[in-house]
Scaffold this active site. Structure first.
Site, PDB file in Angstrom:
ATOM      1  N   THR A 228      32.599  55.071  37.007  1.00 50.81           N
ATOM      2  CA  THR A 228      32.388  53.879  37.835  1.00 50.81           C
ATOM      3  C   THR A 228      30.983  53.816  38.420  1.00 50.81           C
ATOM      4  OG1 THR A 228      33.277  55.027  39.769  1.00 50.81           O
ATOM      5  CG2 THR A 228      34.817  53.733  38.453  1.00 50.81           C
ATOM      6  N   ASP A 316      30.570  53.603  51.251  1.00 49.98           N
ATOM      7  CA  ASP A 316      31.409  53.450  52.444  1.00 49.98           C
ATOM      8  C   ASP A 316      31.821  54.790  53.034  1.00 49.98           C
ATOM      9  OD1 ASP A 316      31.549  50.708  52.880  1.00 49.98           O
ATOM     10  OD2 ASP A 316      33.110  50.430  51.383  1.00 49.98           O
ATOM     11  N   ARG A 378      32.472  48.361  58.754  1.00 44.24           N
ATOM     12  CA  ARG A 378      31.789  47.786  57.590  1.00 44.24           C
ATOM     13  C   ARG A 378      31.848  46.268  57.680  1.00 44.24           C
ATOM     14  NH1 ARG A 378      34.228  46.258  52.707  1.00 44.24           N
ATOM     15  NH2 ARG A 378      32.789  47.561  51.501  1.00 44.24           N
ATOM     16  N   GLN A 711      34.325  21.854  26.852  1.00 46.16           N
ATOM     17  CA  GLN A 711      35.035  20.685  27.370  1.00 46.16           C
ATOM     18  C   GLN A 711      34.752  19.431  26.549  1.00 46.16           C
ATOM     19  OE1 GLN A 711      33.386  22.033  31.545  1.00 46.16           O
ATOM     20  NE2 GLN A 711      34.734  20.304  31.884  1.00 46.16           N
ATOM     21  N   ALA A 742      36.569  26.315  33.036  1.00 46.96           N
ATOM     22  CA  ALA A 742      35.329  25.590  32.701  1.00 46.96           C
ATOM     23  C   ALA A 742      34.683  24.994  33.944  1.00 46.96           C
ATOM     24  CB  ALA A 742      35.623  24.491  31.677  1.00 46.96           C
ATOM     25  N   ARG A 857      33.168  21.124  39.369  1.00 51.96           N
ATOM     26  CA  ARG A 857      34.352  20.518  39.983  1.00 51.96           C
ATOM     27  C   ARG A 857      34.036  19.777  41.293  1.00 51.96           C
ATOM     28  NH1 ARG A 857      39.685  24.327  40.614  1.00 51.96           N
ATOM     29  NH2 ARG A 857      41.281  22.731  40.356  1.00 51.96           N
ATOM     30  N   MET A 983      42.264  23.520  29.758  1.00 54.19           N
ATOM     31  CA  MET A 983      41.414  24.536  30.394  1.00 54.19           C
ATOM     32  C   MET A 983      42.059  25.069  31.666  1.00 54.19           C
ATOM     33  SD  MET A 983      38.349  21.841  31.123  1.00 54.19           S
ATOM     34  CE  MET A 983      38.719  20.159  31.660  1.00 54.19           C
ATOM     35  N   SER A1025      38.842  14.720  36.626  1.00 54.67           N
ATOM     36  CA  SER A1025      40.242  14.569  37.063  1.00 54.67           C
ATOM     37  C   SER A1025      41.016  13.548  36.242  1.00 54.67           C
ATOM     38  CB  SER A1025      40.315  14.164  38.550  1.00 54.67           C
ATOM     39  OG  SER A1025      39.641  15.098  39.353  1.00 54.67           O
ATOM     40  N   GLU A1206      40.019  17.675  40.941  1.00 52.39           N
ATOM     41  CA  GLU A1206      38.819  17.829  41.753  1.00 52.39           C
ATOM     42  C   GLU A1206      38.982  17.587  43.255  1.00 52.39           C
ATOM     43  OE1 GLU A1206      35.037  16.634  39.234  1.00 52.39           O
ATOM     44  OE2 GLU A1206      36.534  15.050  39.172  1.00 52.39           O
TER      45      GLU A1206
END
EC number: 1.2.3.1
Length: 1274
Positions: A228, A316, A378, A711, A742, A857, A983, A1025, A1206
Site C-alpha cells: 500500500t 496518522d 485529525r 453518451q 458519465a 450534471r 449510464m 434529464s 439533473e
C-alpha cells in the site's frame, strides 16, 4: 533460496499454478486479462475507490484458523498470493448458478445505478458477512467506508406495502477454503520463494533468518507486506525497485504480547488486525485514528511496520506513537536492538534510524499511567478514507496529580516533510499548571516552533497553522474536563452516519401494468454478479494493439521538437500516431470553433493531446509514452483564472444577455442596494468507468465497429471516426451496451480520443483499444466550469427584491467545447424559483490555459442557482430576516411569466415548499438549533431550506428528436432498440416498461440489447434529464404502430397468445417490425429579443438540511436532509428516487468537499481519489428522506412523467447554506456582525477560517505577493 519458484493459489476455488510469473503483475490485470474474470473493475489503480475489491483468505497452520479480509486487487502483486485463496464477485454468485443473498438484496433494494462499482460493494459486504454473519450497523458502515459511490444511496421502498422475499443467508453454502491449500500450508516444507521477471526479482522469505539474509544481500530492497506504500509510489511516482522482499507467514512478525507495562505488536500485523487487538485494550486514541485511517481494504493490507517505517508526512499513527513513548524492536545479523519512535527516527536521522540489513520486528506500545492522558486529532477533507490535512498526537503526564505538567509531548503530521515534534515548546511548558495562561503560552510557542511557509506543498497554509493550536486547545479542554472530575478520560470513537431512509407515496396500480411501479433496474442482478459487460470487459482480440496518449506538460508553449526515437525503440511498440498520420484531418469545428485532435505546434493547456503510442500491450504502450521527449518554448500570457481572463479580455465570442423590466429605474426606488460576489470551484465528473474505447476493423469494405463508453454514439460515428478515417458513416458502426457513469463527461473529449484510436488501423489493420488511467482521465477531460458571480440587488426593507443585476463568468478552458451553451443555460435558469420584476443577467465564457471544461450534471444551473441563493441569503441578513422568509416572499406565485416570457404555473413549487416545511418540522427544528447554539460555543448547528425550479429542455426541437425500433418475433418475444444510452439512470428498464404497457405484455417478454448506430441512426446525445422522455415517446410510437397493425389479428383471437398473434400476422404478410419517432418538444430562444419557449416543463422541489460544524477544525456532520419533489407521474419510483438521492449527494460534494487544485503553472494536482474527495458513506446525512407530491398531469410528456437526472444536484446547496447558517451563528456569538463571504466548495478550511476566534488571530499571516502559492483558485 529456491530459484524459479512455482506460484500456487486459488481463485474462486480453482487452483492456479504460475511457473514464470512476472513480479510486476498485479492481481487486477491478472484476473481481468489472464483469467477473464472481468467483474473486478479498474477504478483508480491506487486503492482509493474500492472498485477492485476482492476477498483474500489465508490459512494459518499454527492457529488452525482462516482469515478472510477485503483487499484492493489493483495493489496486490500476485507473487504475494502463494497459498492464498482469492474470491472475486464471480465466485460469490452468478445468474448461471445461484445468486448470493448479498447480491440479491443490493439489486432488489435498488442499490445500483450504473453498476460499475457494484461488484466491489458486493465483495466488501460479502467479506464482512464471512467474518460476522450478523454485523452491526457500525461494522457495515466501516466495511463500506473504503468505497466510493458516485451516484448511489441504498434505499428500500415499500411502495405497494408488499413485503419483499429475500434469500436467507446460509453460511454453510459459502465457498470453503481449498483443502489442497490447507494441506500445502501444513505439510509442505516452508522455504524462501524467488520469482524472477524481466526487470524485477521478488523474494518471499518464510523465516526470520531467511528474511535477514535477504535484507543483508539486498539492503536497498524495500520490505513489502501489503504494497500500500510501495505500490502507489511505483504506479504514480515512477519509483522502481529491482528487488522486493516480501516476508510471508513469519510468526515473529505477527506477535501479540501483553505485559504489565504495555503491549508488543508484530510489525507484520495488518492495521485491521491491530484495530481488533486494541479493542480489548484501553488504547482509545489509537482506535480513533484506526477507525478513519484509509478504508477497510487498505487497513487489511497495510502492515503496522510498513506504516511506521514509511514515515509519510501525513501518517496518522506515527504522531500518536511518537508521543506515546513507543519503542521499535529491530533485528539484524548482529543481533537485537531497540530504538525509540521519536523525532530523530521520524526525520530519518542516521543515528536513530534502521541500519542497512536491519528489520523492524515489533513495536512496544506502553499503557497510559494514572494522571497520563493521550489524545489523537485529525482533520481531513472528508470524514473517512481521506488523508489528513493535519493530524496530531498529544500526551500529558501530571505525576501525582495537582495539574502540574511533568511530561508533555506534541507531534504533528501534514505540516512538514515528515512528522514534526514540538519538542522545544513542550520542554518550556514542563512545570507549569494546566490553565489558561499555559494555554496561551503553548499556542504561541507551538506557532513559533512549527513554522509553515506560505508556499508549503498542499496549500491551506493558514488553515494548517490554525489547526496546530486548535488541536491543542481541544486537548486542553478535554484534559481540563477530566481533571475537574478526577477520573481517567477516554476518547470516544466518532459515530458513523447511517444510510438514508426513503419515503415514497403509495399509489394504486393495475397489477399487469408496470408503469409507475418500483421495478428493479433490469441489469441490477448482473451489476451485483459482475456479469454486466462494460467496454473494457470485452475479451482481447487477436492482434489487438493498445493506444496510450502523450500529453502536454505546459500550459502555454510552442513545441520546439518531439523526439520519438527512445519510445519507438522499446520492445512491443508498433507505432506512434502524430498529426502527420491523420492525413490532413486534424481539426473539427465544434460549437462554432475548430478543435484539434493532436497538437504538435502550440499547446494551450497541460493535458492537451500531442501524440499517441501504439504497442502490443497496455504496459508497453504506457511505458513508451513516458519516453517521448518534447522540448517546449514557454509563451505568454498564461491565463489560468477567471480574474486573469477578465483582465486580458480573454473570452469566447461576446456576452450573452437576458433583460426583463427596467433595472436601472428600479434601483432608484428601492430601500437598500447590496453588491456582492461568490466564487464557485469546478467539479470532476468522477465516473467510475474511465474513458474507454475499442476499434475493431471488420476486414472488408473499410467497415469498422467502434465500442465506446459514450453518451453520443452518432457523434463518435459521424463527426469523429468516419471523418478522420475519410470513409462514409455507413461503414462505421458505434455500439454502446452500457456506460459506467458519465454525468456529461463522455461526449466531446470522448469523441476526440475515439477519432484517434482507430487511426493505427490504417497502417496495421488491427483492433485498437484505449483505456485511460484515472489520473490521465482527470487531467485530459475537464469537468464542471468554475464560476464567478457578481450581483447587485435592490430590495425593500421587508425583503422584496425589486431589481437584480447579475454577471456570470465561467472558466471555459482552452477550447470552446460547450462553455457558451453552459452560460446560456445558466442565464435562463438563474432566477431559480423567484420572480424578480426587474433583472439584467449577463454572462461570459472565459478562455484560459486549462483543459477545456464541459458538460456536467446540471449544466450551468448548479452554479447560477448558487449565485442567486447566495444573493438572497445576503439580502435576508441585511433585512434582519431569515433566508427562508425572503425566499418565500420572492417566490413565483401560481401562473406567472419567466424572464424570457415563457408561462409558468408555480402551484407545485409552492406546494413542495410548504410540504418540505411540514415534513422536515422546520419551525420546531429551527428553535432546537438556536437552543443548541446558545448552549455550545465551539460547536454550532445550521438549518437551511432551498426551493428548486428546474426547467427541462435543450433549446432546440431538432436536438430533442428521438427514434426507436421494435421487432416482434414469431415466438411472441419483443426486441426494443432506441437511441438512448444506459449510464445508470435506468433508461433501458423504463423503455421495457413502456413497451410492456403499450403492447400489453409482460416485461419478461421484452428484451433490449443495447444502443447502436446500426439499429437507430442519428440519435441525439443522452443527457439533459430527457433520455427517458424522448426515447420513451419514440418506443411508445413504435409499439402503437405495431398494435394498430395487429388489431384485426388480435380481435379475431382475443384469447390467443403473442406467439399466436405473431404467427398469424406473419401468415397474413403483416410487418412485425416498426420504427418509432418523436420529433422533439417545440423549443426556441431568441437571444436578440430575450424571448422564447426554450423549455418544455419545470421540475419543482425543495430541500431542508441540518448540519453541525466544529468551529475549531471546520469539520461538519450532515445530520438530516428532507427532500420533496414534484415528479409528475413517475414511470419507476425506485429509479427516480435513486436519481434524486444520487444527484443530491453529488451536489453536496460539489458544494462542500470536492476541490480541484491547480498549480500556478496550470498543472492539475488532484488526479485521483487520494487527492480529490467525493462523498463517501460517512458523508451521507444520518437521515435522508425523499418524498413526492401527488401525481400531476402533463399531456405532452411520457405518461406525465418528468426527467429527474439533473435537478437534485442543486438541492445539495441546502447543505452549503446550512453550514453558512452555522458559521453565521458562530460569528455572531463572537461579535462579528459584518458581511459573511463564503465561496464554494465550503470545505473544512473555509469553515474553520470563517469561524474567527483568538486562534485565527494568533497565527502568522503571509503578505500576498511575498511568495508563490502552491495552488491557485481558478
Amino acid at each position: 533460496m529456491d530459484g524459479a519458484a512455482e506460484l500456487v493459489f486459488c481463485v474462486n476455488g480453482r487452483k492456479v499454478i504460475e511457473k514464470n510469473v512476472d513480479p510486476e503483475t498485479m492481481l487486477l490485470p491478472y484476473l481481468r486479462k489472464k483469467l477473464q474474470l472481468t467483474g473486478t473493475k479498474y477504478g483508480c489503480g491506487g486503492g482509493g475507490c474500492g472498485a477492485c475489491t476482492v476477498m483474500i483468505s489465508r490459512y494459518n497452520p499454527i492457529t488452525k484458523r482462516i482469515r478472510h479480509y477485503p483487499a484492493n486487487a489493483c495493489l496486490l502483486p500476485i507473487c504475494s498470493l502463494h497459498g492464498a485463496a482469492v474470491t472475486t464477485v464471480e465466485g460469490v454468485g452468478s445468474t448461471k448458478a445461484r445468486i448470493h443473498p448479498v447480491q440479491e438484496r443490493i439489486a432488489k433494494c435498488h442499490g445500483t445505478q450504473c453498476g460499475f462499482c457494484t461488484p466491489g460493494m458486493v465483495m466488501s459486504i460479502y467479506t464482512l458477512l464471512r467474518n460476522h454473519p450478523e454485523p452491526t450497523l457500525d461494522q457495515l458502515t466501516d466495511a463500506l467506508g473504503g468505497r466510493l459511490y458516485v451516484c448511489v444511496c441504498f434505499s428500500k421502498d415499500d411502495d405497494d406495502g408488499e413485503k419483499e422475499e429475500f434469500l436467507p443467508l446460509d453460511p454453510t453454502q459459502e465457498l470453503i477454503f481449498p483443502p489442497e491449500l490447507m494441506i500445502m500450508a501444513e505439510k509442505q516444507p516452508q522455504r524462501t520463494r524467488v520469482f524472477v521477471g524481466d526487470r524485477m526479482t521478488w523474494i518471499s522469505p518464510v523465516t526470520l533468518k531467511e528474511l535477514l539474509e535477504a535484507k543483508v544481500k539486498y539492503p536497498q530492497a524495500p520490505i513489502v507486506m501489503g504494497n500500500t506504500s510501495v505500490g502507489p509510489e511505483v504506479r504514480f511516482k515512477g519509483a522502481f525497485h529491482p528487488v522486493i522482499i516480501s516476508p510471508e507467514c513469519i510468526e515473529e512478525l505477527s506477535v501479540v504480547n501483553h505485559a504489565d507495562d504495555g503491549l508488543t505488536l508484530g510489525a507484520g500485523l495488518s492495521l485491521a488486525q491491530v484495530k481488533e487487538i486494541l479493542k480489548t485494550q484501553t488504547y482509545h486514541a489509537l482506535l480513533k485514528h484506526l477507525g478513519t485511517l484509509a478504508g477497510c481494504q487498505i487497513r487489511n493490507m497495510a502492515s503496522l511496520g510498513g506504516h511506521i517505517v514509511s514515515r509519510h508526512l501525513d501518517s496518522d499513527l506515527n504522531p500518536l506513537l511518537a508521543v506515546g513513548n513507543c519503542t521499535l524492536n529491530l533485528l539484524s545479523k548482529e543481533g537485537e536492538r531497540q530504538i525509540p519512535l521519536n523525532e530523530q527516527f521520524l526525520t530519518k536521522c542516521p543515528s536513530a534510524d534502521l541500519k542497512p540489513g536491519e528489520i523492524l520486528v515489533s513495536v512496544n506500545i506502553p499503557y497510559s499511567r494514572k494522571w497520563e492522558f493521550v489524545s489523537a486529532f485529525r482533520q481531513a477533507q472528508r470524514q473517512q478514507n481521506a488523508l489528513a490535512i493535519v493530524n496530531s498526537g498529544m500526551r500529558v503526564f501530571f505525576g501525582e496529580g495537582g495539574g502540574i505538567i511533568r511530561e508533555l509531548s506534541i507531534a504533528y503530521g501534514g505540516v512538514g516533510p515528515t512528522t514534526i515534534c514540538a519538542k522545544n515548546s513542550c520542554q518550556k511548558l514542563i512545570g507549569r499548571p494546566w490553565n489558561e495562561e499555559m494555554l496561551d503560552a503553548a499556542c504561541r510557542l507551538i506557532l513559533d516552533e512549527v513554522s509553515l511557509p506560505g508556499w508549503a506543498p498542499g496549500g491551506k497554509v493558514e488553515f494548517k497553522r490554525t489547526l496546530l493550536i486548535s488541536f491543542f486547545f481541544k486537548f486542553y479542554l478535554k484534559v481540563s474536563q477530566i481533571l475537574k472530575t478526577m477520573v481517567n478520560g477516554t476518547d470516544r470513537v466518532l459515530a458513523f452516519p447511517v444510510l438514508g431512509v426513503l419515503v415514497i407515496r403509495p399509489k394504486s396500480q393495475l397489477p399487469q401494468d408496470p408503469i409507475g411501479r418500483p421495478i428493479m433496474h433490469l441489469s441490477g442482478i448482473k451489476h451485483t454478479t459482475g456479469e454486466a459487460i462494460y467496454c473494457d470487459d470485452m475479451p482481447v482480440l487477436d492482434g489487438e494493439l493498445f493506444l496510450a496518449f502523450v500529453t502536454s506538460s505546459r500550459a502555454h508553449a510552442e513545441i520546439v521538437s518531439i523526439d520519438l526515437s527512445e519510445a519507438l525503440s522499446l520492445p512491443g511498440v508498433v507505432d506512434i500516431v502524430t498529426e502527420e498520420d491523420l492525413r490532413g484531418v486534424n481539426s473539427f469545428g465544434l460549437f462554432g470553433e475548430p478543435e484539434k485532435l493532436l497538437e504538435t505546434q502550440e499547446v494551450s493547456c497541460v493535458g492537451q493531446l500531442v501524440c499517441a503510442v501504439v504497442a502490443d500491450s497496455e504496459v508497453q504502450a504506457k511505458r513508451a509514452a513516458k519516453r517521448v521527449k518534447i522540448v517546449y518554448q514557454d509563451l505568454e500570457p498564461v491565463i489560468l483564472t477567471i480574474e486573469e481572463a477578465i483582465r486580458h479580455h480573454s473570452f469566447f465570442q461576446g456576452e450573452r444577455k437576458l433583460e426583463y423590466g427596467n433595472v436601472d429605474e428600479a434601483f432608484k426606488v428601492v430601500d437598500q442596494i447590496l453588491e456582492g460576489e461568490i466564487h464557485m470551484g469546478g467539479q470532476e465528473h468522477f465516473y467510475m468507468e474511465t474513458q474507454s474505447m475499442l476499434a475493431v476493423p471488420k476486414g472488408e469494405d473499410q467497415e469498422m465497429d467502434v465500442y465506446v463508453s459514450s453518451q453520443f454514439p452518432k457523434y463518435i460515428q459521424v463527426t469523429w471516426v468516419a471523418a478522420t478515417l475519410k470513409v462514409p458513416a455507413n461503414k462505421i458502426m458505434c455500439h454502446v451496451k452500457r456506460v459506467g457513469g458519465a454525468f456529461g463527461g463522455k461526449v466531446t473529449k470522448t469523441g476526440i480520443m475515439a477519432a484517434i484510436t482507430p487511426s493505427p488501423h490504417l497502417l496495421h489493420g488491427c483492433p485498437v483499444r484505449c483505456i485511460l488511467e484515472r489520473g490521465e482521465d482527470m487531467l485530459i477531460t475537464g469537468g464542471r466550469h468554475p464560476y464567478l458571480g457578481k450581483y447587485k440587488a435592490g430590495f425593500m426593507n421587508d425583503g422584496r427584491i425589486l431589481a437584480l443585476d447579475v454577471e456570470h463568468y465561467c472558466n471555459g478552458g482552452s477550447t470552446l467545447d460547450e462553455s457558451l451553451f453552459v452560460i446560456e443555460i445558466g442565464l435562463l435558469k438563474v432566477d431559480n424559483a423567484y420572480k424578480f420584476p426587474n433583472l439584467r443577467f449577463r454572462g461570459w465564457a472565459c478562455r484560459t490555459n486549462l483543459p477545456s471544461n464541459t458538460a456536467l450534471r446540471g449544466f450551468g444551473f448548479p452554479q447560477s442557482g448558487l449565485i442567486t441563493e447566495n444573493c438572497i441569503t445576503e439580502v435576508a441578513a441585511k433585512c434582519g430576516l431569515s433566508p427562508e422568509k425572503v425566499r418565500m416572499m420572492n417566490m413565483y406565485k401560481e401562473i406567472d411569466q419567466t424572464p424570457y416570457k415563457q408561462e409558468i404555473d408555480a402551484t407545485n413549487l409552492i406546494q413542495c415548499w410548504k410540504e418540505c416545511m411540514a415534513t422536515s418540522s422546520y419551525s420546531l427544528r429551527k428553535v432546537a438549533v438556536e437552543k443548541f447554539n446558545s448552549e455550545n460555543y465551539w460547536k454550532k448547528k445550521g438549518l437551511a431550506m432551498v426551493p428548486l425550479k428546474f426547467p427541462v429542455g435543450v433549446l432546440s426541437t431538432a436536438a430533442a428528436q428521438a427514434a426507436a425500433l421494435v421487432h416482434i418475433y414469431l415466438d411472441g418475444s419483443v426486441l426494443v432498440t432506441h437511441g438512448g444510452i444506459e449510464m445508470g439512470q435506468g433508461v433501458h428498464t423504463k423503455m421495457i416498461q413502456v413497451a410492456s404497457r403499450e403492447l400489453r405484455m409482460p416485461m419478461s417478454n421484452v428484451h433490449l440489447r443495447g444502443t447502436s448506430t446500426e439499429t437507430v441512426p442519428n440519435a441525439n446525445v443522452s443527457g439533459g434529464s430527457l433520455v427517458a422522455d424522448l426515447n420513451g415517446l419514440a418506443v411508445k410510437d413504435a409499439c402503437q404502430t405495431l398494435l394498430k397493425r395487429l388489431e384485426p389479428i388480435i380481435s379475431k383471437n382475443p384469447k390467443g397468445t403473442w406467439k399466436d398473434w405473431a404467427q398469424a400476422a406473419f401468415d397474413e404478410s403483416i410487418s412485425l417490425s416498426a420504427t418509432g419517432y418523436f420529433r422533439g418538444y417545440e423549443s426556441h430562444m431568441n437571444w436578440e429579443t430575450g424571448e422564447g419557449h426554450p423549455f418544455e416543463y419545470f421540475v419543482f422541489g425543495a430541500a431542508c438540511s441540518e448540519v453541525e460544524i466544529d468551529c475549531l477544525t471546520g469539520a461538519h456532520k450532515n445530520i438530516r436532509t428532507d427532500i420533496v419533489m414534484d415528479i409528475g407521474h413517475s414511470i419507476n419510483p425506485a429509479l427516480d428516487v435513486g436519481q434524486i438521492e444520487g444527484a443530491f449527494i453529488q451536489g453536496m460534494g460539489l458544494y462542500t468537499i470536492e476541490e480541484l487544485k491547480y498549480s500556478p503553472q496550470g498543472v492539475l494536482y488532484t488526479r485521483g481519489p487520494d487527492q480529490y474527495k467525493i462523498p463517501a458513506v460517512s458523508d451521507v446525512p444520518t437521515e435522508l428522506h425523499v418524498s413526492f407530491l401527488p401525481p400531476s398531469q402533463n399531456s405532452n410528456t411520457l405518461y406525465s412523467s418528468k426527467g429527474l437526472g439533473e435537478p437534485g444536484v442543486f438541492l445539495g446547496c441546502s447543505v452549503f447554506f446550512a453550514i453558512h447558517d452555522a458559521v453565521r451563528a458562530a460569528r455572531q456569538e463572537r461579535g462579528l456582525l459584518g458581511p459573511l463571504k463564503l465561496d464554494s466548495p465550503l470545505t473544512p478550511e473555509k469553515i474553520r477560517m470563517a469561524c474567527e476566534d483568538k486562534f485565527t488571530k494568533m497565527i502568522p499571516r503571509d503578505e500576498p505577493g511575498s511568495y508563490v502559492p502552491w495552488n491557485i483558485p481558478v
